[in-house]
Design an enzyme around this catalytic site. Structure first.
Site, mmCIF file in Angstrom:
data_model
loop_
_atom_site.group_PDB
_atom_site.id
_atom_site.type_symbol
_atom_site.label_atom_id
_atom_site.label_comp_id
_atom_site.label_asym_id
_atom_site.label_seq_id
_atom_site.Cartn_x
_atom_site.Cartn_y
_atom_site.Cartn_z
ATOM 1 C CB ALA A 78 10.436 -24.319 30.826
ATOM 2 C CB THR A 79 11.120 -20.115 34.072
ATOM 3 O OG1 THR A 79 12.338 -20.672 34.513
ATOM 4 C CG2 THR A 79 10.660 -19.055 35.032
ATOM 5 C CD GLN A 80 5.781 -22.489 31.316
ATOM 6 O OE1 GLN A 80 5.338 -21.606 30.575
ATOM 7 N NE2 GLN A 80 6.500 -23.489 30.849
ATOM 8 C CB SER A 81 5.327 -16.836 35.944
ATOM 9 O OG SER A 81 5.205 -17.722 37.025
#
Lengths: 271, 271, 265
Positions: free
Chosen positions: B32-35
């Site tokens: 998942a997008t973490q940043s």
């Protein structure tokens, strides 16, 4: 003895291109007591005759609120109607949660249409044995829809389904032109008169056997419109309406009354 | 001869190095997008008498690198609303595709082109308030699954009572409305300027379109002066009851960098 | 045994890749950054139960860090009316903490109240609603709604009822409760002014002989003044509180709502 080989399930066509199970389901609708729906430019009303199985029993409910802007009238198997009613209720709540608005009536009706159609094309399933009239208001105004067990749905100006509903439909056809301009009260009276056409000789409308459901758009003094929530009236709440369409008054109830009602259009009247 | 059957046919570690079997692990941790990676900076918007004006520059940054200089971050929805995106650009493009789909469905479902001329073509379609509700549910659901869409989104248009609507939703599903809104750096730099002109809804309802546009352009200039991840090319959208006017090739005008000479205190200075 | 610790592969015999484990996890020095699903949007709420009314209040500021996102974001919601505009609602929920969770919580509870009305043909009682709210919160015990909820209404006897909650569903019925950013500022004030804590009958003795001032239910006007004073104080001392004061008074006639200004600094 004649035996129909093509009515064992709802997935087999007869050589004549008919699906008997679906047609039998449509017969179940005709077994139910009559319900009438009419839509005008400002309101949509449902009226129904309730039946009691015997003198000692209570009357079976015919009108159900779905959401604040939609209600249904049923003819046929009440238990099947309850399944559809619960489904519609869920969909309306879900739609309100995701979009923050009243579910458009057509969208809702299309959903039960698709749901019912599935039952006519899968082996081992049974079509819903109930027909509905769906009355509701959305951003495009009041609407009335008919729903049949086959999954057929259609928008109507006015319609009646159930036992002896042909007489009611004849009345509605005769008065078709006048509905669009009708106010709330006049629309209900038209509904009740249509209902009376369908009654058996010695029966009449009483506070026990008559239900009225109304929804519409209410116009405030500043011109802004709001939804008059769908509300079902029973018992003493319908007494005045029944009285107003009593036989002796029927002759006089004509254009004059319609004009008077049109003036009070959009007014919220709680009898 | 190695007598372990599980070793047969495998490359030897001392010849090829340990085998990297990580690609076989399809059931590994979900990604998942973490940043955010490629990002857009502030979006700003201001309500006025009969609508909302929104602006965002055309830059997509890769960290501190001005990576793409022609990225449009405002998009109209159903020609009645405007959506502005700050934050991750790939997530913006995902949402953009999703909204296109939603708009097509909505246009099919409420096709008023054939109905009478009194119903507007957009009647019954999702308005800005409905769209904002929908987006907030989408964003909140993604945050609940720890797979957020890394954006702050502004939605401008009208609500069901046809009054100007402006609201925000961010990657955690937090929503709020205000007469003026700004995301990212704009919350520090542009919001105070806009609030000076429209502190309350009443103030905003007095602003003319030209005034509102001028204020927003002024804010875009301030943002270009002080936000290092900004561009002097920007898009501006004006939503009124007549529809959306979107201009994506605006150029900051009448810049004056004279103030820069007077700045003291950052890094090496000769005087 | 020595071969196990030897660095020479030949001594161990050749190794084969029978192990499916990935070779390396993260590159040297890389830090795992995780998305934080929570924020605190500040603000404060307050509820006081009277003899035949309940007063709920909350400020309308929504913050994130030092920024004010909105000066008009209500924290009080009417629950369980028949229609979306909640015209006939008799229960009020206040939420403070993470605004998105608060919103989700409110919509969940309202939907449940609507389904209850649909199934049972009558509105939910405050007691039932309070119990249900606790269950909703506890169901998310391991990914909680970060929201401090207070539920207000009138009980079966018509007395004011206030139920307060922690984020994971622990709840109790109380006379009064403050929640949110300035709860620690307001609560001691309420202890003193509503429950008469540390108030004694003058000249009633010394030490343990001191007699506590007798508790009595406050009138509506007294409570309304208390609420305003509590928030004026909180606004002075807490940066996340301010802008507007939303008050809802629940009586047997229904729910009255007023919006008063607070300092905007």
């Amino acid at each position: 003895m004649f035996r129909n080989n093509y009515d064992n399930d709802s997935v087999t066509f007869s050589p004549q291109g008919r699906i008997f199970q679906v047609e039998y389901a449509a017969e179940a609708v005709k077994q139910g007591s009559v319900v009438v729906g009419i839509a005008s430019k400002t309101h949509a009303v449902l009226v129904a005759i309730k039946r009691n199985a015997e003198e000692l029993s209570s009357y079976q409910k015919k009108l159900f609120p779905i959401d604040e802007h939609v209600g249904i009238a049923i003819a046929g198997l009440t238990s099947d109607a309850r399944v559809l009613s619960n489904f519609m209720k869920q969909q309306c709540l879900g739609h309100r949660l995701t979009y923050g608005r009243n579910m458009p009536v057509r969208t809702l009706v299309d959903m039960i249409g698709s749901k019912a159609q599935i039952n006519t094309q899968h082996y081992g399933k049974r079509p819903y044995g109930v027909g509905l009239l769906v009355a509701g208001v959305d951003e495009t105004g009041p609407h009335l829809f008919e729903f049949q067990p086959s999954g057929m749905t259609e928008e109507m100006v006015a319609f009646a389904i159930g036992a002896r509903s042909q007489m009611a439909r004849t009345y509605l056809e005769k008065n078709l032109e006048s509905f669009a301009a009708c106010g709330r009260e006049e629309l209900i009276r038209h509904g009740l008169r249509a209902l009376k056409e369908s009654l058996v000789q010695d029966r009449e409308l009483t506070v026990d056997n008559t239900s009225v459901g109304v929804t519409g758009t209410a116009t405030a003094k500043d011109g802004s419109t709001s939804v008059e929530p769908f509300q079902v009236f029973d018992q003493q709440d319908v007494a005045a309406w029944i009285e107003s369409v009593a036989d002796d008054k029927e002759a006089g109830a004509g254009e004059g009354e319609a004009a008077a009602a049109a003036e009070g259009e959009g007014m919220e009247v709680d009898p | 001869m190695d007598h372990r059957p599980q070793a047969w046919g495998r490359p030897r570690d001392d010849v090829y190095g340990a085998y990297d079997a990580s690609y076989l692990h399809t059931n590994g941790p979900k990604t998942a997008t973490q940043s955010p990676i490629v990002t857009g900076t502030s979006v700003i918007a201001l309500k006025f008498k009969d609508g909302v004006v929104m602006a965002a520059d055309n830059l997509a940054s890769y960290g501190s690198l001005a990576r793409f200089t022609d990225v449009k971050r405002l998009r109209p929805f159903l020609s009645t609303s405007v959506v502005g995106f700050g934050g991750d650009v790939s997530d913006m493009q995902f949402l953009d595709r999703h909204l296109t789909e939603l708009a097509i469905d909505e246009a099919y479902e409420h096709d008023n082109t054939s109905s009478s001329s009194e119903t507007p073509a957009t009647a019954g379609q999702l308005n800005a308030a409905n769209l904002h509700k929908y987006l907030s549910k989408l964003m909140y659901r993604r945050r609940n699954s720890f797979d957020p869409l890394w954006n702050q989104i502004l939605v401008a248009g009208f609500d069901s009572s046809s009054t100007p609507f402006l609201a925000s939703v961010d990657l955690r599903g937090t929503t709020f409305t205000s007469p003026s809104l700004a995301s990212g750096f704009g919350a520090m730099l542009a919001q105070p300027i806009m609030r000076r002109h429209a502190a309350t809804e009443e103030d905003a309802a007095k602003l003319t379109r030209d005034e509102a546009v001028a204020i927003v352009r002024e804010c875009m200039k301030v943002l270009f002066y002080r936000d290092a991840r900004s561009l002097d090319k920007y898009s501006i959208a004006v939503v009124t009851r007549d529809g959306v006017e979107l201009s994506e090739e605006e150029q900051l005008e009448k810049q004056s960098w004279a103030f820069a000479e007077r700045i003291r205190g950052y890094g090496t200075q000769t005087v | 045994m020595a071969a196990m610790f030897s660095q020479n592969p030949l001594m161990n015999g050749p190794n084969y890749s029978v192990n499916d484990a990935p070779r390396a996890t993260a590159p040297e020095g890389a830090r795992q950054h995780r998305f934080d699903p929570y924020t605190d949007n500040g603000g404060s709420t307050l509820a006081i139960a009277g003899a035949e009314f309940t007063v709920m209040a909350g400020d309308t500021r929504l913050t994130s860090g030092y920024s004010i996102n909105s000066r008009h974001h209500p924290k009080l919601f009417k629950i369980g009316g028949t229609t979306a505009d909640q015209k006939d609602a008799t229960i009020v929920l206040s939420v403070v903490g993470f605004a998105a969770d608060g919103e989700a919580l409110k919509e969940r509870l309202d939907t449940i109240c609507k389904m209850y009305r649909y199934r049972h043909g009558k509105p939910m009682s405050v007691k039932a609603c309070a119990q249900r709210l606790s269950t909703i919160l506890y169901q998310k015990r391991f990914f909680p709604y970060y929201a401090y909820a207070i539920l207000g209404g009138l009980d079966e006897e018509g007395k004011g009822a206030v139920y307060s909650y922690d984020p994971v569903g622990s709840y109790e019925r109380e006379q009064c409760r403050a929640g949110g950013a300035a709860a620690s500022l307001i609560m001691p004030f309420l202890d003193n002014q509503v429950n008469f804590k540390n108030q004694y009958v003058p000249n009633s003795g010394e030490g343990h002989a001191l007699q506590e001032r007798e508790r009595r239910p406050l009138s509506r006007s007294e409570v309304e003044v208390l609420v305003k004073d509590a928030f004026d104080g909180a606004v002075e001392r807490h940066i996340e509180v301010g802008d507007g004061l939303q008050i809802m008074v629940i009586t047997k006639e229904g729910v009255e709502e007023v919006l008063l200004p607070l300092k905007k600094d």
